[in-house]
Enzyme design. Structure first.
Site, PDB file in Angstrom:
ATOM      1  CG  LEU A  97     -20.404 -81.591 -16.219  1.00 18.52           C
ATOM      2  CD1 LEU A  97     -19.126 -80.703 -17.099  1.00 18.52           C
ATOM      3  CD2 LEU A  97     -20.034 -81.905 -16.885  1.00 18.52           C
ATOM      4  CG  HIS A 122     -19.042 -85.002 -13.486  1.00 16.45           C
ATOM      5  ND1 HIS A 122     -20.780 -84.855 -13.080  1.00 16.45           N
ATOM      6  CD2 HIS A 122     -19.419 -85.971 -14.920  1.00 16.45           C
ATOM      7  CE1 HIS A 122     -21.351 -85.360 -13.736  1.00 16.45           C
ATOM      8  NE2 HIS A 122     -20.681 -86.345 -14.265  1.00 16.45           N
ATOM      9  CB  SER A 167     -24.858 -89.488  -8.302  1.00 15.56           C
ATOM     10  OG  SER A 167     -25.467 -89.062  -9.226  1.00 15.56           O
TER      11      SER A 167
END
Ligand code: PAF
Length: 285
Positions: free
Chosen positions: A33, A37, A185
């Protein structure tokens, strides 16, 4: 925060919550994460009483050349981060729990996967749609939250929900970027410092496209050529696609419409990065 590993326990928990009149938001993830997120989770928390996240590296969305075992994992860090944003339940099943012996069903959205990432990742969106449909049936959310960074994924899931009459609201959350513009990402962790610098070409090329649009350019080829040159002026880059397309059908356009999706997929070294932006004609900006 509870961590649940079995489908039965998760379904029972969600049923109890629903019976008590609680609304449920789901944020499906593959773990590792990052702030992107966490932003999805904050949005989920804002819109529902209970926040469930799933952490599952889904093998069926990885193609033959893509190594599911190489996908980064950090369960301890993930649980800490989830706790920090107030997640109520983490659903973290094993691959055997999700895909037992003789599993043989898949959800296939027909047209949307035949564009952009789907061209170089055949079967990927079938894997995504199938696991997301399963996660919906297991966690029974009222709302599910996805990032706009994975625009095609969001389009495929929204289509699936509409076509299969799933009673779930899909919320798309804007891309979260590093201070220098790189879209967040899990894959960014693969980049060397030099590649990381080259990866900034993606956001710079989005800014360039917006600038061309602002100065009146409408021809798709002129814009994609300029975007391609800018990206390729950075070392280690190799373009998978630069596309200007209809934001609903994902079909390629020759000239910009009121709203046009600029979608990019670029290999930087061995890492494939994607980014995108909805370009709006100057009068709308
Ligand atoms: O975006 C992701 O992390 C995955 O594709 C998803 C939606 C969790 C399905 O495995």
């Amino acid at each position: 925060m509870d961590v649940i590993a079995t489908i039965q326990e998760m379904q029972e928990r969600s049923d109890k919550l629903r019976a008590a009149g609680r609304t449920i938001a789901l944020v499906p993830t593959m773990g590792f994460l990052h702030e992107g997120h966490l932003e999805l989770m904050r949005a989920g928390k804002q819109h529902a009483d209970e926040l469930i996240i799933s952490i599952f590296v889904n093998p069926t969305q990885f193609g033959p050349g893509e190594d599911v075992d190489r996908y980064p994992r950090d369960t301890k860090g993930d649980l800490q981060k989830a706790r920090s944003v107030g997640v109520d339940v983490v659903f973290m099943p094993s691959a055997e729990e999700m895909y037992p012996d003789r599993f043989q069903t898949r959800v296939q959205v027909e047209d949307l996967p035949h564009h952009l990432c789907g061209l170089s990742r055949p079967g990927h969106f079938d894997g995504v749609a199938t696991v997301v449909a399963k996660l919906f049936n297991i966690t029974r959310p009222h709302l599910a939250v996805f990032g706009q960074k994975d625009y095609q994924q969001l389009a495929v899931i929204s289509r699936m929900v509409m076509d299969l009459n799933m009673d779930i609201r899909i919320l798309g959350v804007p891309t979260v970027r590093e201070p220098d513009g790189l879209a967040m990402s899990s894959r960014n962790s693969y980049l060397s410092p030099e590649e990381r610098r080259s990866a900034l070409g993606l956001k710079k090329s989005i800014d360039l496209a917006n600038e061309l649009l602002r100065t009146g350019e409408r021809r798709a080829k002129t814009i994609t050529d300029a975007v391609r040159s800018l990206i390729l002026s950075h070392p280690f880059t190799d373009i998978d696609y630069v596309a200007l397309c209809d934001p609903v059908t994902l079909e390629t356009l020759d000239a910009l419409e009121e709203e046009t999706l600029l979608a990019l997929a670029v290999r930087v070294g061995k890492t494939r990065l994607i980014d995108n932006c909805l370009l709006r004609k100057a009068s709308d900006q």
